[in-house]
Design an enzyme around this catalytic site. Structure first.
Site, PDB file in Angstrom:
ATOM      1  N   HIS A 117      41.825  57.655  26.205  1.00 66.97           N
ATOM      2  CA  HIS A 117      40.775  58.239  25.366  1.00 66.97           C
ATOM      3  C   HIS A 117      41.363  58.852  24.099  1.00 66.97           C
ATOM      4  CE1 HIS A 117      36.424  59.974  25.521  1.00 66.97           C
ATOM      5  NE2 HIS A 117      36.765  59.549  24.309  1.00 66.97           N
ATOM      6  N   GLY A 121      26.450  51.347  13.999  1.00 66.71           N
ATOM      7  CA  GLY A 121      26.318  52.634  13.330  1.00 66.71           C
ATOM      8  C   GLY A 121      27.549  52.952  12.515  1.00 66.71           C
ATOM      9  N   GLU A 177      37.799  60.816  33.915  1.00 72.08           N
ATOM     10  CA  GLU A 177      38.936  61.068  33.036  1.00 72.08           C
ATOM     11  C   GLU A 177      39.565  62.404  33.392  1.00 72.08           C
ATOM     12  OE1 GLU A 177      37.917  60.649  28.913  1.00 72.08           O
ATOM     13  OE2 GLU A 177      37.221  58.584  29.151  1.00 72.08           O
ATOM     14  N   THR A 230      35.523  51.535  23.104  1.00 72.31           N
ATOM     15  CA  THR A 230      36.024  52.822  22.615  1.00 72.31           C
ATOM     16  C   THR A 230      34.859  53.788  22.455  1.00 72.31           C
ATOM     17  OG1 THR A 230      35.853  52.064  20.317  1.00 72.31           O
ATOM     18  CG2 THR A 230      37.983  51.799  21.394  1.00 72.31           C
ATOM     19  N   ILE A 235      30.590  53.914  13.317  1.00 71.45           N
ATOM     20  CA  ILE A 235      31.847  53.303  13.767  1.00 71.45           C
ATOM     21  C   ILE A 235      31.731  51.788  13.765  1.00 71.45           C
ATOM     22  CG2 ILE A 235      33.473  53.089  15.677  1.00 71.45           C
ATOM     23  CD1 ILE A 235      32.707  55.964  16.464  1.00 71.45           C
ATOM     24  N   ARG A 262      31.628  54.726  25.145  1.00 71.23           N
ATOM     25  CA  ARG A 262      31.398  55.492  26.357  1.00 71.23           C
ATOM     26  C   ARG A 262      31.451  54.557  27.564  1.00 71.23           C
ATOM     27  NH1 ARG A 262      32.174  59.152  23.497  1.00 71.23           N
ATOM     28  NH2 ARG A 262      31.050  61.146  23.274  1.00 71.23           N
ATOM     29  N   SER A 308      21.763  45.709  18.702  1.00 74.08           N
ATOM     30  CA  SER A 308      21.494  47.032  19.279  1.00 74.08           C
ATOM     31  C   SER A 308      20.017  47.053  19.624  1.00 74.08           C
ATOM     32  CB  SER A 308      21.850  48.158  18.306  1.00 74.08           C
ATOM     33  OG  SER A 308      20.913  48.215  17.250  1.00 74.08           O
TER      34      SER A 308
END
Length: 325
Positions: free
Chosen positions: A290, A160, A271, A240, A162, A242, A181
């Site tokens: 993050h 996508g 986190e 980077t 990114i 999820r 994907s």
């Protein structure tokens, strides 16, 4: 007549950026603002939110589930930064008629791509070990050897906004870029200068595997023990996106066993990552807290839009950027 000013609570502003990067003077005049910089959980979180009329969330750093929402009787507005929050129970808020606004993204796609490549290069070139050598007054003797990316295969899981940016950089480095994907086609991949391949082939043949999917029921823990075992023994897994895309326990065991050879991670199940988490002790992991979206231009957009949403609510005006169901 009730003259009590409403209370605005801001959570998880680790960077102390939202107040610093926008003019809050009108908000301060019309409301009581309480900002929490450290992560809160359990009873401490509930105590901080008990009197909140409006709540500002920094992305999805604090989960807002239905059980907690039900314990906040005064809550009338939620604003979160960014355009998506997978830790927010929007249905529970909608059931109570509580509107939810969000901010613009800012250039977060660009910054996440940059961090992805910072992690890839740091891992491939063993920069953490070399940094330590230099700080300790040493040089190269006994230091680790880095690897070379040119001519190697870059496997992108997700292509996508990114992933396609990461693909362009991979091509510039002279890598062979492949992608998968759940809905990938050969045409879509080719349009992004990549080649569509089955997931099993991508994992088995790629030197670098980088994750860029939005988690769903079908991709939850997509990278499990069996798929980790199918990767090259010298592979690098980068996440980077999820943490839900990866079975963290399986990854920890796989890294300890040496396949894949390394991981570079910016996202975690819990986190902040607990201080005693086993990932922190593995020598073949590069970790960042993050940072993918954490950049000045992104937070400038977050801050300005949060103020705009709060000001509209306090004035009784139409709310901007309402979350649509």
């Amino acid at each position: 007549m009730n003259t009590e000013r409403p209370t605005v609570v801001v959570l998880d502003d680790y960077e102390r950026a939202l107040r610093r990067l926008a003019d809050w003077s009108e908000i301060d005049r019309l409301a009581e603002v309480r900002v929490f910089h450290e992560p809160l959980r359990g009873d401490v979180l509930h105590a901080a939110l008990a009197h909140a009329d409006a709540l500002v969330l920094m992305r999805d750093r604090t989960p807002m589930r239905s059980e907690l929402i039900a314990r906040l009787p005064r809550l009338k507005l939620v604003v979160f930064t960014g355009g998506r929050n997978t830790a927010l129970d929007a249905a529970a808020l909608a059931a109570r008629g509580i509107p939810v606004c969000h901010t613009g993204w800012g250039p977060s796609k660009e910054t996440t791509c940059e961090l992805t490549w910072a992690l890839i290069l740091a891992a491939a070139k063993r920069l953490e070990a070399h940094f330590r050598l230099m700080r300790d007054g040493d040089w190269r003797e006994g230091g680790p050897l880095g690897s070379m990316l040119a001519g190697e295969r870059l496997g992108l899981i997700g292509l996508g906004e990114i992933g396609s940016r990461v693909a362009r950089v991979g091509n510039a480095f002279g890598m062979n870029v492949v992608a998968w994907s759940p809905h990938m086609t050969a045409e879509r991949a080719a349009a992004k200068q990549a080649t569509a391949v089955p997931l099993d082939e991508l994992l088995a043949t790629s030197k670098v595997v980088s994750l860029h999917l939005v988690p769903s029921a079908g991709t939850h823990q997509l990278i499990n023990a069996a798929r980790l075992a199918s990767m090259r023994c010298d592979a690098l897994l980068v996440n980077t996106s999820r943490s839900a895309l990866v079975d963290t326990a399986a990854l920890t065991h796989a890294l300890a066993a040496g396949r894949p050879a390394m991981a570079a991670l910016d996202v975690f199940d819990d986190e902040p990552l607990p201080a005693d988490h086993p990932l922190r002790r593995l020598p073949n992991v590069v970790l960042t807290p993050h940072l993918g979206f954490v950049a000045q231009p992104v937070f400038e957009r977050f801050a300005a839009d949060v103020v705009e949403c709060l000001a509209a609510w306090l004035r009784g005006e139409t709310l901007p950027r309402l979350l649509r169901s």
